[in-house]
Scaffold this active site. Structure first.
Site, PDB file in Angstrom:
ATOM      1  N   SER A 152       0.859  -1.191   0.000  1.00 38.70           N
ATOM      2  CA  SER A 152       0.000   0.000   0.000  1.00 38.70           C
ATOM      3  C   SER A 152       0.888   1.232   0.000  1.00 38.70           C
ATOM      4  CB  SER A 152      -0.867   0.005   1.262  1.00 38.70           C
ATOM      5  OG  SER A 152      -1.486   1.270   1.435  1.00 38.70           O
ATOM      6  N   TYR A 165      -1.242  -1.312  10.295  1.00 38.67           N
ATOM      7  CA  TYR A 165      -1.375  -1.452   8.841  1.00 38.67           C
ATOM      8  C   TYR A 165      -0.102  -0.952   8.150  1.00 38.67           C
ATOM      9  CZ  TYR A 165      -3.716  -1.237   4.243  1.00 38.67           C
ATOM     10  OH  TYR A 165      -4.076  -1.421   2.927  1.00 38.67           O
TER      11      TYR A 165
HETATM   12  N1  LIG Z   1      -8.692  -0.920  -1.748  1.00 40.43           N
HETATM   13  C1  LIG Z   1      -7.706  -0.063  -1.491  1.00 40.43           C
HETATM   14  O1  LIG Z   1      -7.878   1.172  -1.592  1.00 40.43           O
HETATM   15  C2  LIG Z   1      -6.328  -0.592  -1.131  1.00 40.43           C
HETATM   16  C3  LIG Z   1      -5.264   0.318  -1.128  1.00 40.43           C
HETATM   17  C4  LIG Z   1      -3.994  -0.142  -0.830  1.00 40.43           C
HETATM   18  C5  LIG Z   1      -3.778  -1.474  -0.523  1.00 40.43           C
HETATM   19  N2  LIG Z   1      -4.834  -2.349  -0.512  1.00 40.43           N
HETATM   20  C6  LIG Z   1      -4.530  -3.748  -0.184  1.00 40.43           C
HETATM   21  O2  LIG Z   1      -4.995  -4.573  -1.214  1.00 40.43           O
HETATM   22  C7  LIG Z   1      -5.397  -5.847  -0.679  1.00 40.43           C
HETATM   23  C8  LIG Z   1      -6.835  -6.133  -1.106  1.00 40.43           C
HETATM   24  O3  LIG Z   1      -7.642  -5.073  -0.630  1.00 40.43           O
HETATM   25  P1  LIG Z   1      -9.155  -4.880  -1.107  1.00 40.43           P
HETATM   26  O4  LIG Z   1      -9.466  -3.432  -0.940  1.00 40.43           O
HETATM   27  O5  LIG Z   1      -9.378  -5.561  -2.385  1.00 40.43           O
HETATM   28  O6  LIG Z   1      -9.906  -5.656   0.076  1.00 40.43           O
HETATM   29  P2  LIG Z   1     -11.362  -6.345   0.080  1.00 40.43           P
HETATM   30  O7  LIG Z   1     -11.775  -6.281   1.514  1.00 40.43           O
HETATM   31  O8  LIG Z   1     -12.227  -5.755  -0.969  1.00 40.43           O
HETATM   32  O9  LIG Z   1     -11.033  -7.849  -0.335  1.00 40.43           O
HETATM   33  C9  LIG Z   1     -10.156  -8.597   0.455  1.00 40.43           C
HETATM   34  C10 LIG Z   1     -10.486 -10.061   0.310  1.00 40.43           C
HETATM   35  O10 LIG Z   1      -9.559 -10.768   1.158  1.00 40.43           O
HETATM   36  C11 LIG Z   1     -10.290 -11.681   1.954  1.00 40.43           C
HETATM   37  N3  LIG Z   1      -9.547 -11.890   3.217  1.00 40.43           N
HETATM   38  C12 LIG Z   1      -9.460 -11.039   4.271  1.00 40.43           C
HETATM   39  N4  LIG Z   1      -8.698 -11.601   5.243  1.00 40.43           N
HETATM   40  C13 LIG Z   1      -8.306 -12.812   4.783  1.00 40.43           C
HETATM   41  C14 LIG Z   1      -7.525 -13.861   5.320  1.00 40.43           C
HETATM   42  N5  LIG Z   1      -7.001 -13.783   6.570  1.00 40.43           N
HETATM   43  N6  LIG Z   1      -7.294 -14.961   4.568  1.00 40.43           N
HETATM   44  C15 LIG Z   1      -7.830 -15.060   3.319  1.00 40.43           C
HETATM   45  N7  LIG Z   1      -8.606 -14.126   2.769  1.00 40.43           N
HETATM   46  C16 LIG Z   1      -8.843 -12.997   3.490  1.00 40.43           C
HETATM   47  C17 LIG Z   1     -11.654 -11.071   2.160  1.00 40.43           C
HETATM   48  O11 LIG Z   1     -12.641 -12.063   2.457  1.00 40.43           O
HETATM   49  C18 LIG Z   1     -11.894 -10.412   0.792  1.00 40.43           C
HETATM   50  O12 LIG Z   1     -12.518 -11.294  -0.118  1.00 40.43           O
HETATM   51  C19 LIG Z   1      -5.228  -5.736   0.834  1.00 40.43           C
HETATM   52  O13 LIG Z   1      -3.986  -6.296   1.211  1.00 40.43           O
HETATM   53  C20 LIG Z   1      -5.218  -4.231   1.082  1.00 40.43           C
HETATM   54  O14 LIG Z   1      -4.483  -3.883   2.230  1.00 40.43           O
HETATM   55  C21 LIG Z   1      -6.108  -1.934  -0.816  1.00 40.43           C
END
Ligand SMILES: NC(=O)c1ccc[n+]([C@@H]2O[C@H](COP(=O)([O-])OP(=O)(O)OC[C@H]3O[C@@H](n4cnc5c(N)ncnc54)[C@H](O)[C@@H]3O)[C@@H](O)[C@H]2O)c1
Length: 266
Positions: A152, A165
């Site tokens: 991130s 985080y």
């Molecule tokens: N969306 C953003 O703006 C953003 C920005 C920077 C980084 N990220 C990173 O990208 C990644 C995905 O984020 P997202 O926004 O798509 O999240 P999201 O919540 O939309 O999807 C995450 C998925 O991971 C699954 N999950 C959560 N914990 C888990 C575990 N312990 N084991 C297996 N599956 C698990 C959830 O059920 C979900 O289906 C994360 O690592 C997040 O930190 C997201």
């Protein structure tokens, strides 16, 4: 005299028959990456805590044996070992791993109110990348494997009350270059650091909706819009494909519409 360097056409399927495991692959950015891998000719094994979301992916994609789902908790070594073994058994080979799963939301209570168990749970994206890489590496070493970690921009900049985080994501960036050095030349390891990615349209069907974003949300980005899962997925495909990124390892790629390059003074 050497031969004239050729003008080579772009391969429309850079991941043809490559098998990629994606943690948290049933929703959000992970689902976006899974669909891009399928679009690039690859096969996907998605692991996710949310079983309904995983089953919905298989039903909506309708890709037969090219897509595989198993419940996964990246914070449990037993669950990780079972997921990797099942994916390997299903496809007979593994070429890529995307360590994407992480707990929702960056915010935590003030540090003195944060107990050690909560702190540890909030580091699941880092712990999961360690566990999944550990179990996948023997297979990945066999045929030009690639790992893509999802960190991130919060590895580099913060809001208050997001220490766990930030630590997890900063740890993922450092884990990436260390592992790239240990596993080269057999396995390449890179990390993508997304900025603001709107994921509402990539949820399980019952919770899927059009993102509610204001003009100001979009306009504050130098590219003029908030990001989508496809913005991350296209780079992930490139990094997973040995034909496109065979000279790229240990690197971090920030995909944030230019936000971390923008002066924030009001
Ligand atoms: N969306 C953003 O703006 C953003 C920005 C920077 C980084 N990220 C990173 O990208 C990644 C995905 O984020 P997202 O926004 O798509 O999240 P999201 O919540 O939309 O999807 C995450 C998925 O991971 C699954 N999950 C959560 N914990 C888990 C575990 N312990 N084991 C297996 N599956 C698990 C959830 O059920 C979900 O289906 C994360 O690592 C997040 O930190 C997201």
């Amino acid at each position: 005299m050497s031969l004239t360097p050729p003008i080579s056409p772009w391969n429309p399927e850079p991941l043809a028959r490559r098998v990629v495991m994606i943690t948290g692959g049933a929703q959000g950015i992970g689902r976006g990456i899974a669909q891009a891998v399928l679009g690039a000719g690859g096969c996907v094994a998605i692991g996710d805590l949310d079983v309904d979301a995983g089953k919905a992916c298989l039903a909506e994609w309708n890709r037969g044996g090219d897509a595989f789902f198993k419940r996964l908790d990246v914070a449990s070594e037993r669950s990780v070992a079972a997921f990797v073994a099942a994916a390997h058994k299903h496809f007979g080979q593994l070429h890529g791993l995307v360590n994407n799963a992480g707990p929702p939301g960056p915010h935590v209570p003030p540090l003195e109110e944060l107990d050690f168990a909560t702190w540890n749970a909030r580091l699941a994206s880092l712990h999961g990348a360690f566990l999944c890489s550990r179990h996948a590496l023997p297979a990945l070493r066999e045929d030009a494997g690639a790992i893509v970690n999802i960190a991130s921009t919060r590895a580099h900049q913060s809001e208050p009350r997001s220490e766990a985080y930030a630590a997890a994501k900063g740890g993922l960036v450092a884990f990436t270059h260390a592992l790239a050095l240990s596993e080269g030349p057999q396995v390449r390891v890179n990390v993508i650091s997304p900025g603001w990615i709107a994921t509402d349209a990539w949820r399980a069907p019952a919770r899927r909706r059009t993102p509610k974003l204001s003009k100001a949300d979009h306009a504050q980005h130098p590219v003029g819009r908030v990001g989508t899962p496809e913005d991350i997925a296209h780079l992930a495909v490139q990094l997973l494909a040995p034909s496109l990124s065979g000279f790229v390892t240990g690197q971090e790629f920030i995909v944030d519409g230019g936000m971390t390059r923008k002066m924030q003074y009001v």
